[in-house]
Design a protein around this motif. Structure first.
Motif, PDB file in Angstrom:
ATOM      1  N   UNK A  43       5.958  50.280 -61.914  1.00  0.00           N
ATOM      2  CA  UNK A  43       6.484  50.007 -63.244  1.00  0.00           C
ATOM      3  C   UNK A  43       5.554  49.017 -63.949  1.00  0.00           C
ATOM      4  N   UNK A  44       5.851  48.742 -65.197  1.00  0.00           N
ATOM      5  CA  UNK A  44       4.942  47.909 -65.991  1.00  0.00           C
ATOM      6  C   UNK A  44       4.843  46.470 -65.477  1.00  0.00           C
ATOM      7  N   UNK A  45       5.940  45.830 -65.054  1.00  0.00           N
ATOM      8  CA  UNK A  45       5.790  44.480 -64.498  1.00  0.00           C
ATOM      9  C   UNK A  45       4.851  44.434 -63.296  1.00  0.00           C
ATOM     10  N   UNK A  46       4.884  45.466 -62.451  1.00  0.00           N
ATOM     11  CA  UNK A  46       3.985  45.499 -61.292  1.00  0.00           C
ATOM     12  C   UNK A  46       2.531  45.643 -61.734  1.00  0.00           C
ATOM     13  N   UNK A  47       2.310  46.422 -62.780  1.00  0.00           N
ATOM     14  CA  UNK A  47       0.950  46.577 -63.305  1.00  0.00           C
ATOM     15  C   UNK A  47       0.466  45.254 -63.901  1.00  0.00           C
ATOM     16  N   UNK A  48       1.346  44.579 -64.628  1.00  0.00           N
ATOM     17  CA  UNK A  48       0.964  43.272 -65.189  1.00  0.00           C
ATOM     18  C   UNK A  48       0.581  42.292 -64.086  1.00  0.00           C
ATOM     19  N   UNK A  49       1.327  42.309 -62.999  1.00  0.00           N
ATOM     20  CA  UNK A  49       1.037  41.394 -61.892  1.00  0.00           C
ATOM     21  C   UNK A  49      -0.362  41.646 -61.328  1.00  0.00           C
ATOM     22  N   UNK A  50      -0.741  42.903 -61.216  1.00  0.00           N
ATOM     23  CA  UNK A  50      -2.086  43.231 -60.734  1.00  0.00           C
ATOM     24  C   UNK A  50      -3.154  42.795 -61.739  1.00  0.00           C
ATOM     25  N   UNK A  51      -2.873  42.999 -63.012  1.00  0.00           N
ATOM     26  CA  UNK A  51      -3.863  42.668 -64.038  1.00  0.00           C
ATOM     27  C   UNK A  51      -4.073  41.164 -64.170  1.00  0.00           C
ATOM     28  N   UNK A  64       2.488  38.051 -71.185  1.00  0.00           N
ATOM     29  CA  UNK A  64       2.974  39.428 -71.041  1.00  0.00           C
ATOM     30  C   UNK A  64       2.605  40.302 -72.234  1.00  0.00           C
ATOM     31  N   UNK A  65       2.773  39.791 -73.446  1.00  0.00           N
ATOM     32  CA  UNK A  65       2.507  40.597 -74.633  1.00  0.00           C
ATOM     33  C   UNK A  65       1.038  41.011 -74.697  1.00  0.00           C
ATOM     34  N   UNK A  66       0.143  40.090 -74.365  1.00  0.00           N
ATOM     35  CA  UNK A  66      -1.290  40.404 -74.389  1.00  0.00           C
ATOM     36  C   UNK A  66      -1.628  41.487 -73.369  1.00  0.00           C
ATOM     37  N   UNK A  67      -0.981  41.433 -72.221  1.00  0.00           N
ATOM     38  CA  UNK A  67      -1.207  42.458 -71.200  1.00  0.00           C
ATOM     39  C   UNK A  67      -0.580  43.787 -71.614  1.00  0.00           C
ATOM     40  N   UNK A  68       0.628  43.734 -72.171  1.00  0.00           N
ATOM     41  CA  UNK A  68       1.296  44.971 -72.594  1.00  0.00           C
ATOM     42  C   UNK A  68       0.496  45.694 -73.672  1.00  0.00           C
ATOM     43  N   UNK A  69      -0.028  44.954 -74.629  1.00  0.00           N
ATOM     44  CA  UNK A  69      -0.811  45.587 -75.692  1.00  0.00           C
ATOM     45  C   UNK A  69      -2.111  46.165 -75.147  1.00  0.00           C
ATOM     46  N   UNK A  70      -2.663  45.526 -74.150  1.00  0.00           N
ATOM     47  CA  UNK A  70      -3.878  46.045 -73.521  1.00  0.00           C
ATOM     48  C   UNK A  70      -3.570  47.308 -72.723  1.00  0.00           C
TER      49      UNK A  70
END
Length: 289
Positions: free
Chosen positions: A86-94, A103-109
């Motif tokens: 899911x997206x939170x797991x992807x953010x954690x890796x990034x 979070x917003x900067x990662x989500x937009x990327x």
């Protein structure tokens, strides 16, 4: 000359384009001259949209973790590691690569990377005016990447179909009914008919469809390719079949029509596979001659 580490605002040179394609879909662009011309027009437009706004503070790029072409490839490769994340797991890796990003900067990327990789109009509703004729879609924090992609390609709810022959082409539709084609860079928007404006939306990136199809084929023998096979196989084949029907190879009227629209994807010739479904043909029920 722009390199892969150049800012997204810098237009990629031919070598960078070749690298981007090889990373997104594993294709050797050197063997396919011109096949990605329309795709990179789209990619360039998306890069420019990151700087829409009356001031730098209002630019979307100002609040993104990714700011280079290399960053986009890194995010795509992270997404492709496991499509069940899911997206939170992807953010954690990034965050291993962008430790100070919120979070917003990662989500937009992530959104930008999905637009580049899957050609889906993934963006916040607040940026809907960037693509006023193409509905926006959002990936939330509760669904997996695979689930998010799948729900944007619902299966047909009817078994009705209409027999069509070789004369059902975009050029003939335009000539007989005045319905024109409007190109859409969003695969989920393919074959949407705008009754009010009498426009049929068509996805023109035939080569990227073929690349996604090749990923499905490769995934049968290469396990690491499985998470890159995200667009449903039937969607890919039906989209390709619809392009072959509407824009037939070696048809003089189609050749003339496509020159007017500055498109050349029909020159690749037809996809030699049996028809899987006529669900996409259901658009004909809304097109009146």
């Amino acid at each position: 000359m722009a390199s892969i580490r150049s800012l997204l605002s810098d237009r990629p040179c031919a070598d960078v384009e070749a690298f981007i394609i090889s990373q997104l879909w594993g294709t050797d662009i050197q063997t396919l001259p011109g096949s990605y011309q329309s795709y990179f027009r789209y990619y360039g437009t998306e890069c420019r949209r990151l700087q829409f706004g009356i001031s730098k503070e209002a630019w979307q790029s100002t609040s993104m973790a990714a700011n280079t072409h290399e960053h986009v490839i890194l995010i795509v490769n992270t997404l492709a590691l496991d499509k069940s994340r899911d997206r939170p797991a992807v953010r954690a890796l990034l965050r291993q690569h962008f430790p100070s990003s919120h979070d917003l900067a990662l989500d937009r990327s992530i959104d930008f990377a999905l637009r580049a990789w899957l050609t889906l109009n993934v963006r916040e509703e607040s940026f809907a005016l960037h693509t006023p004729r193409t509905p926006t879609i959002q990936w939330d924090d509760s669904s997996s990447l695979a689930g998010f992609v799948l729900r944007n390609f619902p299966r047909a709810t009817t078994t009705s179909s209409y027999p069509l022959d070789h004369t059902f082409t975009a050029a003939n539709i335009n000539r007989l009914s005045g319905i024109d084609i409007e190109w859409t860079p969003c695969l989920a928007d393919h074959l949407r008919f705008d009754k009010r404006r009498r426009l049929l939306r068509v996805y023109p990136f035939k080569q990227t469809l073929l690349d996604h199809l090749q990923i499905w084929e490769s995934s049968k023998t290469t396990p690491e390719k499985v998470s890159r096979a995200l667009i449903p196989l039937t969607v890919l084949k039906e989209a390709l079949l619809s392009l072959d029907l509407l824009f037939p190879y070696r048809d003089p009227l189609t050749d003339s029509f496509m020159r007017q629209h500055d498109q050349t994807f029909h020159l690749k010739g037809p996809l030699m596979i049996p028809a899987l479904s006529a669900s996409w043909i259901l658009i004909t029920g809304e097109i009146g001659f």
